[in-house]
Motif scaffolding. Structure first.
Motif, short mmCIF file in Angstrom:
data_model
loop_
_atom_site.label_atom_id
_atom_site.label_comp_id
_atom_site.label_asym_id
_atom_site.label_seq_id
_atom_site.Cartn_x
_atom_site.Cartn_y
_atom_site.Cartn_z
N ASN A 107 29.41 35.45 50.18
CA ASN A 107 29.56 36.88 50.47
C ASN A 107 28.19 37.55 50.36
O ASN A 107 27.23 36.96 49.87
N VAL A 124 37.79 41.15 44.41
CA VAL A 124 36.61 40.38 43.98
C VAL A 124 35.52 41.30 43.42
O VAL A 124 34.90 41.01 42.38
N ALA A 132 29.15 28.56 46.97
CA ALA A 132 29.67 29.19 45.76
C ALA A 132 30.74 30.25 46.03
O ALA A 132 30.65 31.40 45.58
N CYS A 133 31.76 29.84 46.77
CA CYS A 133 32.95 30.69 46.94
C CYS A 133 34.15 29.78 46.79
O CYS A 133 34.13 28.64 47.30
N PHE A 134 35.20 30.25 46.11
CA PHE A 134 36.27 29.34 45.72
C PHE A 134 37.11 28.80 46.88
O PHE A 134 37.83 27.84 46.71
N SER A 140 32.83 40.64 50.33
CA SER A 140 33.62 39.79 49.45
C SER A 140 34.56 38.98 50.34
O SER A 140 34.85 39.40 51.46
N ILE A 141 35.02 37.86 49.83
CA ILE A 141 35.86 36.97 50.64
C ILE A 141 37.25 36.94 50.00
O ILE A 141 37.43 36.42 48.89
N THR A 165 44.93 35.32 48.18
CA THR A 165 44.01 34.17 48.28
C THR A 165 44.59 32.90 47.63
O THR A 165 43.98 31.83 47.72
N THR A 167 42.77 32.96 39.89
CA THR A 167 41.96 33.52 40.97
C THR A 167 42.14 35.04 41.04
O THR A 167 42.70 35.64 40.12
N GLY A 216 38.90 30.78 39.55
CA GLY A 216 39.04 30.73 41.00
C GLY A 216 38.23 31.73 41.77
O GLY A 216 38.67 32.23 42.81
N GLY A 230 33.74 32.70 42.56
CA GLY A 230 32.33 32.59 42.20
C GLY A 230 31.87 33.73 41.31
O GLY A 230 30.96 33.57 40.50
C1 2AL Z 1 36.01 34.44 46.39
C2 2AL Z 1 34.80 33.97 45.82
O1 2AL Z 1 34.68 32.97 45.13
N1 2AL Z 1 33.83 34.82 46.24
C3 2AL Z 1 34.40 35.75 47.03
O2 2AL Z 1 33.81 36.67 47.59
N2 2AL Z 1 35.74 35.49 47.10
N3 2AL Z 1 37.23 33.82 46.25
C4 2AL Z 1 38.26 34.36 45.55
N4 2AL Z 1 39.42 33.70 45.56
O3 2AL Z 1 38.13 35.41 44.96
#
Ligand code: 2AL
Length: 250
Positions: free
Chosen positions: A9, A147, A75-77, A43-44, A120, A115, A180, A182
């Protein structure tokens, strides 16, 4: 060795947190280069974010190859773009979800994942199945905080994560917790201490796994599907992403 840690992200404060975590565990001979893509979601938090983050991740891998990077951490879960990144990279590429789950399976017979948003959970569920972790994963829990709340010192994210971990230990039959996101990279040591079980942050273990692979001379296999991408024109906005230069293979 040089390890590039890519926060998929575009939130710089999260990249900084991930960088500090990676540097803290890296060996003295390891240089950590932390970055986030220039373009992409802040953010993801779903499939759409994830899909659009991959373009920026691949751009960072491409730059890394030109700069002589030995290995990468995504580095994103959701481990977005992991296999595509492996096609582009000579060295190993490790995602934080796969790293954390494998580490948890080495030190417990069952783990729970904690998480961020409930939506997600399905991403983690797909990864659990893909990585052959169904036997180990007891439950995937969500704290239902966005996030970027993890970046806000005044949010109650830490307390909420602690409570969810405690509930996981009480209810799931889990011997370890996998964090769960980053953005939770800075929480594992304190949580491990407070909860008395291993609480695993994927950034730390992914850095150590990449170090191990690189020091053993184990690169990404270029035989079969992880071979460099096929050179062909890409059209429109993706013109610049066409793979043109065959990397030296050995
Ligand atoms: C994520 C992560 O690790 N970074 C992000 O932006 N979104 N994944 C998550 N499940 O929160």
């Amino acid at each position: 060795m040089k390890i590039k840690v890519i926060n998929p992200n575009t939130t710089a404060s999260m990249t900084q947190k991930i960088a500090e975590t990676a540097i803290a565990v890296a060996s003295s001979g390891t240089e950590i280069i932390a970055c986030n893509p220039e373009m992409g979601p802040v953010s993801i938090e779903g499939h759409y974010d994830e899909a659009l983050s991959v373009i920026g991740i691949l751009e960072e891998i491409k730059k890394g190859e030109a700069a002589g990077i030995d290995g990468y951490v995504i580095a994103c879960f959701g481990d977005p773009g992991l296999l595509a990144a492996r096609e582009l990279a000579k060295g190993p590429v490790v995602g934080i979800a796969e790293a954390a789950m494998h580490a948890a399976s080495f030190i417990s017979t069952g783990f729970s994942i904690v998480t961020t948003l409930s939506r997600t959970r399905i991403i983690a569920q797909h990864l659990v199945a893909n990585y052959g972790m169904t036997h180990f994963c007891r439950r995937i829990r969500a704290i239902d905080l966005p996030v970027l709340e993890l970046e806000d010192e005044n949010s109650n994210a830490r307390k909420t994560i602690f409570n969810e971990c405690r509930q996981a230990l009480a209810e799931d039959g889990a011997g370890a917790i996998v964090l769960g996101c980053g953005g939770m990279a800075d929480l594992s040591a304190q949580l491990s201490q407070d909860l008395g079980v291993p609480v695993i942050d994927g950034v730390s273990v992914a850095v150590k796994f990449v170090e191990a692979l690189v020091s053993l001379g184990l690169n990404t296999s270029k035989k079969g599907d992880l071979a460099y991408p096929i050179a062909k024109p890409y059209t429109g906005m993706l013109h610049a992403f066409a793979f043109v230069n065959q990397m030296p293979s050995d």
